[in-house]
Design an enzyme around this catalytic site. Structure first.
Site, PDB file in Angstrom:
ATOM      1  N   CYS A 431       0.838  -1.204   0.000  1.00 48.51           N
ATOM      2  CA  CYS A 431       0.000   0.000   0.000  1.00 48.51           C
ATOM      3  C   CYS A 431       0.869   1.250   0.000  1.00 48.51           C
ATOM      4  CB  CYS A 431      -0.919  -0.006   1.215  1.00 48.51           C
ATOM      5  SG  CYS A 431      -2.229  -1.241   1.139  1.00 48.51           S
ATOM      6  N   GLU A 433       4.193   1.218   2.097  1.00 54.38           N
ATOM      7  CA  GLU A 433       5.263   0.887   3.009  1.00 54.38           C
ATOM      8  C   GLU A 433       6.645   1.141   2.389  1.00 54.38           C
ATOM      9  OE1 GLU A 433       1.852  -0.338   2.870  1.00 54.38           O
ATOM     10  OE2 GLU A 433       2.723  -2.312   2.543  1.00 54.38           O
TER      11      GLU A 433
END
Length: 787
Positions: A431, A433
């Site tokens: 997502c 990170e």
């Protein structure tokens, strides 16, 4: 889009998501009948990988240019019984559930019933994990305080660096042999373990070359039978490519795409890593090949785009492996989170945007597929034309590409101890990170429900939903005389549950280190070969564990409401507030109105609310950071939910921000749905008040109406908004471009909106594939009509 790509894309979109028993049967057969006495676990794992690749179905789809499937056919999805063995009930649920289903035919069900389940029941890694967890861990897990990523998946949240685009498996085997020769058998007590790991690495390196040659054999067989001369020539050329890569370093544009794809298949065949392995900064890796061939006249832009679009289809053929139970609720999507990074900086700190960056943006827009996900890394050094082009795609309502702050990511990673060169070669995956690509093992450990902690505090650590005393006794409501008392209790409970979470994660990590090494993934992440150590044991140059905080907007607004109405204005007692929340505001319409509309809210650049955001952030950060895992990984935080904010809301009563019982909590660091009233600039100013550079990623979504983009200046306005947020060290931002009326109509008439795509959290998905609660949560997000 060429006719070939139109057909491949349509085939991919129409393929049926299904469960394949093939891998499960092969891994079962290997462990039942082919383990050699005396083989170490790394060698066993390597030989099981070799056995699967030697026996799995070779699938060559009609017209494709890049070959290789995870299963025996597109979207035929394997399972991993050594990690988690699906029960017959699981299969029935997967086959019949309304959303994110996987069809299970009679033959597959029979294979599980007669072969896979009888062998693996009680022996899977999930069985080991659940047996090893303490009672307090189980109580917290079942209450929805946190989730566990490795419950049904394996660690592997990582990204390829330059190494795999510059070396072939023959080169890597030479490195393995050099490491074997340099082992110090006299002074190094780990020399034996390192040799066994290196033996495993050598086995899997040879196995992936064998797998490529099996594809070449099949392609040559198809070429002999092919009547169309043009396709026959393609098949022969594809066979030649598969003979060369991944054995040798790729030399052509076609070879580098096929080379990466075989490596990708190796990673996702070995295990079911949480968030599929991905090529990271694809424009940087591909541009030298493109430049060399176009200058030599052996490749045209047209040919390159067709190869790239064929490559895109391969990702879309691969839904995420099936999840059940809480794991399905925390990530309820087919998306496997392979995130393509574009732009950013070169290792020397200069602008990395090149011609390939724009070609790939064209491909993203034209293909309009959920997978792979895509993002642009935006540095202050990148040209405006780059961000403007990305926003032009976003305005189509696709939810891609997302936008990340390269300069912030570099600061985040260097603050964690990475070299500046490794940080500049990094980016974001999954997502949002952050990681150092090709050099870091960064593993996601699960979500943490921050608003639920406040609910427990208001009941002295009792979870009234389960009836269990799972938290500390921090006092009855009447014991809190000041807001500072309440915040101190919040801090104590956060630390208590994170202690439980981290102890659990350390145990789980040790189980994986002991039982589930990953020799193939270890081949391609520095410095595993040089150290003779597995990726999951600590062989990577850098090691990080992330715990994702969820519900920042909800907890902020709830604390703000309590601070204002209970402790500052004394308009209601805490006991009465608790009773009201327990009764879901029944008969308390006036108070519900006050909480919703007469209380400061995060997202409006109002310190009366945003101060609580900073407090929660600091408490959460300090409770996680500073701990170390068995493999030597530093624990750090990021702030994202996938779909877990829906699950976390479902296990909670009403909250003091005016949220009703069971309703989703806020997602990422976005404001509570509908709470931001002062426009998008106020949202980014609020969000920038936390220190993003002390995280490994934060997720901020906003929603614009399509009408906003009708003016010629809209693109520049949004680009400027992004630049402004990034100057304040914001990490990530992304936009939904859709209005609530359209989404409500899609709920009523889903057949008219088969291709409607929305941004969920750190990923996009088909609106029709989302559960009703998640659909409503997206509908309720604030719609911005201008800047």
């Amino acid at each position: 889009m060429t006719p070939r790509i139109e057909k491949l894309r349509e085939q991919s979109l129409n393929a049926i998501n299904s469960i394949s028993a093939e891998r499960g049967l092969l891994i079962t057969e290997f462990y039942k009948n082919h383990i050699a006495f005396g083989d170490s676990i790394p060698v066993q794992r390597a030989k099981s990988f070799e056995y699967i690749l030697a026996n799995k179905t070779i699938c060559i789809n009609d017209l494709e240019l890049i070959v290789g499937e995870r299963g025996p056919a597109p979207k035929a999805t394997p399972t991993y019984p050594e990690i988690t063995v699906h029960s017959l009930q699981d299969l029935d649920i997967l086959n019949t559930r309304e959303k994110v289903w996987f069809r299970v035919d009679d033959e597959t069900r029979k294979a599980f019933e007669e072969t896979i389940i009888p062998f693996w029941k009680g022996k899977s890694n999930r069985d080991r994990i659940m047996q090893a967890m303490t009672g307090e861990w189980h109580d917290a897990y079942e209450s929805g305080i946190f989730t566990e990523f490795m419950e049904q998946r394996a660690p592997g949240h990582t990204v390829a660096g330059y190494k795999i685009f510059q070396k072939g498996m023959i080169d890597i085997i030479a490195d393995i042999e050099e490491s074997m020769a340099s082992l110090d058998w006299v002074n190094d007590p780990q020399a034996f373990d390192k040799m066994e790991e290196l033996k495993g690495m050598k086995i899997v390196a040879n196995a992936i070359m064998m797998f490529a040659n099996r594809h070449a054999d099949k392609l040559e067989e198809l070429a002999k039978a092919e009547k169309d001369e043009a396709r026959k020539a393609e098949l022969i050329e594809m066979a030649c490519v598969c003979r060369r890569v991944p054995a040798h370093a790729p030399q052509t544009f076609h070879e580098v795409l096929q080379h990466y794809w075989f490596v990708h298949l190796g990673v996702v065949t070995e295990l079911n890593p949480w968030d599929s392995f991905n090529p990271g900064r694809l424009d940087q890796h591909l541009y030298p090949f493109y430049q060399k061939e176009t200058e030599a006249g052996t490749l045209t832009r047209y040919q390159a785009v067709e190869l790239l679009e064929s490559f895109w289809v391969k990702f879309n053929n691969h839904p995420a492996p099936p999840k059940v139970g809480i794991t399905a609720l925390e990530s309820n999507t087919y998306t496997d989170f392979a995130l393509i990074n574009l732009g950013g900086l070169k290792p020397d700190g200069t602008d990395a945007v090149n011609e390939m960056s724009f070609i790939l943006l064209d491909v993203i827009e034209e293909m309009r597929l959920l997978q792979p996900s895509s993002m642009v890394q935006l540095s202050r050094l990148n040209p405006d034309s780059f961000i403007d082009r990305a926003v032009k795609i976003t305005k189509t309502g696709f939810g891609q590409p997302s936008i990340f702050n390269t300069d912030a990511i570099v600061k985040e990673l260097t603050a964690q101890g990475k070299s500046v060169e490794d940080a500049r070669n990094g980016g974001a995956s999954g997502c949002v990170e952050s990681g150092a690509f090709g050099t870091e093992s960064y593993i996601l450990c699960g979500y943490f429900n921050l608003p639920k902690i406040l609910e427990l505090i208001l009941h002295d650590g009792l979870d009234t939903r389960t009836g269990k005393q799972i938290g500390l006794h921090t006092g009855k409501p009447e014991a809190f005389k000041t807001y500072a008392d309440l915040l101190a209790a919040f801090k104590a409970q956060v630390e208590h549950f994170l202690r439980i979470k981290i102890i659990g994660n350390n145990t789980i990590e040790k189980i994986f280190m002991t039982h589930i090494p990953t020799p193939f993934l270890s081949l391609i992440i520095d410095d595993c070969v040089a150290k003779g150590m597995d990726y999951i044991i600590g062989g990577s140059r850098y090691n990080t564990n992330y715990i994702q905080g969820v519900g920042m907007g909800t907890i902020t607004d709830a604390l703000t409401a309590l601070k204002k109405h209970v402790f500052e204005e004394h308009a209601i007692s805490l006991n009465d507030m608790v009773d009201m929340l327990e009764n879901d505001f029944s008969g308390a319409d006036e108070w519900l109105y006050k909480l919703l509309y007469k209380t400061p809210k995060y997202g409006n650049d109002d310190d009366a609310a945003d101060d609580q955001l900073v407090d929660v952030f600091n408490i959460y950060h300090d409770a996680v950071n500073g701990h170390t895992s068995p493999r030597g990984a530093a624990y750090r935080i990021n702030l994202l939910p996938t779909t877990c904010h829906v699950y976390f809301g479902s296990v909670m009563h009403a909250s003091a921000d005016g949220r009703r019982s069971g309703v989703p909590v806020s997602e990422g660091i976005s404001p509570v749905q509908g709470a931001d009233k002062n426009g998008p600039t106020s949202v980014v100013k609020s969000a920038a008040k936390i220190d993003h550079l002390r995280t490994g990623g934060t997720l901020l979504n906003q929603k614009f109406t399509p009408g906003f983009f009708e003016g010629e200046t809209a693109i520049r306005k949004v680009s400027s908004l992004v630049r402004s947020y990034f100057r304040m060290d914001g990490h990530h931002i992304q936009f939904n471009v859709v209005n609530a009326a359209t989404l409500r109509d899609a709920q009523k008439h889903p057949e008219k909106y088969r291709n409607l795509i929305v941004r969920v959290a750190g990923y996009s998905d088909y609106f029709n594939d989302l559960g009703l609660d998640l659909q409503n949560e997206i509908i309720n997000r604030t719609e911005h009509e201008g800047l």
